[in-house]
Scaffold this motif. Structure first.
Motif, PDB file in Angstrom:
ATOM      1  N   UNK A  25      10.697  29.730  49.582  1.00 17.88           N
ATOM      2  CA  UNK A  25      11.415  30.993  49.498  1.00 17.88           C
ATOM      3  C   UNK A  25      11.599  31.558  48.104  1.00 17.88           C
ATOM      4  N   UNK A  26      11.007  30.928  47.107  1.00 12.77           N
ATOM      5  CA  UNK A  26      11.041  31.503  45.758  1.00 12.77           C
ATOM      6  C   UNK A  26      10.129  32.732  45.726  1.00 12.77           C
ATOM      7  N   UNK A  27      10.468  33.689  44.882  1.00  7.82           N
ATOM      8  CA  UNK A  27       9.626  34.877  44.752  1.00  7.82           C
ATOM      9  C   UNK A  27       8.314  34.556  44.041  1.00  7.82           C
ATOM     10  N   UNK A  28       8.363  33.566  43.161  1.00  9.24           N
ATOM     11  CA  UNK A  28       7.157  33.124  42.443  1.00  9.24           C
ATOM     12  C   UNK A  28       7.258  31.630  42.192  1.00  9.24           C
ATOM     13  N   UNK A  29       6.115  30.968  42.153  1.00  8.46           N
ATOM     14  CA  UNK A  29       6.077  29.548  41.803  1.00  8.46           C
ATOM     15  C   UNK A  29       5.300  29.395  40.503  1.00  8.46           C
ATOM     16  N   UNK A  30       5.655  28.348  39.764  1.00  8.84           N
ATOM     17  CA  UNK A  30       4.952  28.027  38.527  1.00  8.84           C
ATOM     18  C   UNK A  30       4.431  26.604  38.651  1.00  8.84           C
ATOM     19  N   UNK A  31       3.139  26.474  38.828  1.00 10.96           N
ATOM     20  CA  UNK A  31       2.505  25.164  38.890  1.00 10.96           C
ATOM     21  C   UNK A  31       2.340  24.671  37.457  1.00 10.96           C
ATOM     22  N   UNK A  32       3.001  23.572  37.157  1.00  8.53           N
ATOM     23  CA  UNK A  32       3.171  23.157  35.763  1.00  8.53           C
ATOM     24  C   UNK A  32       2.128  22.137  35.319  1.00  8.53           C
ATOM     25  N   UNK A  57       0.012  31.449  50.930  1.00  8.38           N
ATOM     26  CA  UNK A  57       1.355  31.502  50.360  1.00  8.38           C
ATOM     27  C   UNK A  57       1.934  32.898  50.534  1.00  8.38           C
ATOM     28  N   UNK A  58       3.236  32.977  50.461  1.00  9.88           N
ATOM     29  CA  UNK A  58       3.915  34.265  50.555  1.00  9.88           C
ATOM     30  C   UNK A  58       4.627  34.623  49.281  1.00  9.88           C
ATOM     31  N   UNK A  59       4.179  34.058  48.174  1.00 11.68           N
ATOM     32  CA  UNK A  59       4.823  34.289  46.884  1.00 11.68           C
ATOM     33  C   UNK A  59       3.761  34.394  45.793  1.00 11.68           C
ATOM     34  N   UNK A  60       4.170  34.837  44.623  1.00 10.93           N
ATOM     35  CA  UNK A  60       3.283  34.871  43.469  1.00 10.93           C
ATOM     36  C   UNK A  60       3.052  33.447  42.967  1.00 10.93           C
ATOM     37  N   UNK A  61       1.892  33.196  42.387  1.00 10.14           N
ATOM     38  CA  UNK A  61       1.590  31.870  41.852  1.00 10.14           C
ATOM     39  C   UNK A  61       1.154  31.973  40.390  1.00 10.14           C
ATOM     40  N   UNK A  62       1.927  31.314  39.530  1.00  3.33           N
ATOM     41  CA  UNK A  62       1.628  31.237  38.105  1.00  3.33           C
ATOM     42  C   UNK A  62       1.295  29.795  37.746  1.00  3.33           C
ATOM     43  N   UNK A  63       0.655  29.617  36.611  1.00  6.27           N
ATOM     44  CA  UNK A  63       0.409  28.283  36.077  1.00  6.27           C
ATOM     45  C   UNK A  63       0.928  28.239  34.651  1.00  6.27           C
ATOM     46  N   UNK A 220      13.804  28.173  38.070  1.00  2.00           N
ATOM     47  CA  UNK A 220      14.529  27.168  38.839  1.00  2.00           C
ATOM     48  C   UNK A 220      13.688  25.903  38.971  1.00  2.00           C
ATOM     49  N   UNK A 221      14.399  24.772  39.152  1.00  2.00           N
ATOM     50  CA  UNK A 221      13.710  23.480  39.158  1.00  2.00           C
ATOM     51  C   UNK A 221      14.035  22.648  40.385  1.00  2.00           C
ATOM     52  N   UNK A 222      14.824  23.203  41.311  1.00  2.67           N
ATOM     53  CA  UNK A 222      15.179  22.456  42.516  1.00  2.67           C
ATOM     54  C   UNK A 222      15.287  23.433  43.682  1.00  2.67           C
ATOM     55  N   UNK A 223      14.834  23.037  44.873  1.00  4.48           N
ATOM     56  CA  UNK A 223      14.898  23.943  46.029  1.00  4.48           C
ATOM     57  C   UNK A 223      16.301  24.487  46.307  1.00  4.48           C
ATOM     58  N   UNK A 224      17.330  23.679  46.039  1.00  3.37           N
ATOM     59  CA  UNK A 224      18.698  24.116  46.290  1.00  3.37           C
ATOM     60  C   UNK A 224      19.168  25.227  45.379  1.00  3.37           C
ATOM     61  N   UNK A 225      18.408  25.518  44.325  1.00  2.00           N
ATOM     62  CA  UNK A 225      18.791  26.585  43.402  1.00  2.00           C
ATOM     63  C   UNK A 225      18.240  27.952  43.816  1.00  2.00           C
ATOM     64  N   UNK A 226      17.265  27.958  44.710  1.00  2.00           N
ATOM     65  CA  UNK A 226      16.567  29.208  45.031  1.00  2.00           C
ATOM     66  C   UNK A 226      17.483  30.241  45.683  1.00  2.00           C
ATOM     67  N   UNK A 227      18.131  29.867  46.762  1.00  2.00           N
ATOM     68  CA  UNK A 227      18.958  30.825  47.494  1.00  2.00           C
ATOM     69  C   UNK A 227      20.109  31.380  46.648  1.00  2.00           C
TER      70      UNK A 227
END
Length: 288
Positions: A25-32, A57-63, A220-227
């Motif tokens: 549910x994040x608007x964007x993910x960052x693959x690190x 995916x349903x979000x933006x993907x960054x690296x 954000x770094x944890x799923x619980x922080x997204x909402x």
């Protein structure tokens, strides 16, 4: 365009976490490929990221690639540029020269793969005194830069302090990024991670603070922080109702030749009306 409120990190070397982050549910993910990946796993992590980028995916993907000062940077960039990549996060961005070089390399990568020029976004991660000092020139160094991001953990190490909940040590740096973004005409910046993952109240308080300073999103770094983060960086029902009231009243006033009115005892002029319209546009983009 839907506002990007949350940018969720996932370690590029962990295929399970990388796959899962696409669904949280994040608007964007960052693959690190940087801090979350051990040196011995860098090469394997690139392969995992390549595979993850190809998945639905349903979000933006960054690296997030490794910094340009490392031996990993060029191979990172070569590995991840593709049609499914939305953008690159560049850590430890410290000068316009750095940005122009990375821009050129991304452009060459786009040409090589037959991608439209400028398709890939670039987010400089400002996490040093030099980066903060040169934030305006960094923000203006490339047309592919959409926004800046702030990295308080490395910044605190660089200036000889420690991360703290009150954020006093970061007030100047955050203000610099907001002002630099406005000068460059780009999106409002992304705020730093909140490292205490179980402290949701503290996270929400920090989000409210930085939103009031001019930030529009958070790492954000944890799923619980997204909402919680998505909620803070979204207009509230009361804000939406008040904005609609202001816009209607101001448009009616304009028809009567007035540019300064009162709504519920508050002074309303063009800047206030424009802010209300912007908030309504954000709400509409979020489907609110």
């Amino acid at each position: 365009m839907k506002p990007l409120r949350t940018f969720m990190f996932a370690p590029g070397s962990d295929s399970k976490k990388s796959d899962k982050v696409l669904t949280l549910g994040a608007d964007a993910v960052i693959l690190d490929l940087e801090d979350a990946v051990a040196i011995s796993e860098k090469e394997q992590a690139r392969k995992v990221v390549q595979e993850t980028l190809l998945k639905p995916r349903g979000c933006k993907a960054y690296v997030r690639v490794n910094s340009i000062s490392t031996n990993f940077f060029f191979d990172d960039l070569e590995a991840v540029i593709c049609s499914r990549l939305d953008g690159i996060m560049l850590p430890k961005a410290e000068s316009a020269e750095d940005i122009r070089m990375v821009d050129w390399l991304i452009t060459e990568g786009e040409k090589k793969r037959g991608l439209p020029p400028g398709q890939i976004d670039l987010i400089p991660l400002i996490e040093s005194a030099a980066g903060v000092y040169r934030a305006a020139e960094i923000a203006s160094a490339s047309p592919r830069i959409s926004r800046l991001a702030f990295g308080a953990i490395d910044f605190s190490l660089d200036i000889g302090t420690t991360w703290s909940k009150d954020g006093n040590a970061f007030f100047y740096a955050r203000s610099q990024l907001v002002i630099a973004s406005r000068v460059a005409g780009i999106e409002a910046p992304i705020d730093t991670v909140y490292p205490e993952i179980k402290d949701i109240d503290g996270l929400v308080e920090e989000c409210r603070l930085v939103r009031s300073m001019g930030f529009q999103s958070k790492l954000v770094i944890h799923p619980g922080q997204i909402e919680p983060v998505n909620k803070v960086f979204s207009p509230t029902p009361d804000e939406i109702a008040q904005a609609r009231k202001i816009v209607v009243a101001f448009e009616e006033a304009e028809k009567q030749g007035l540019a300064a009115i009162q709504v519920d005892g508050k002074f309303i002029d063009y800047p206030v009306a424009m802010r209300a319209k912007k908030l309504l546009a954000i709400a509409e983009a979020l489907g609110m």
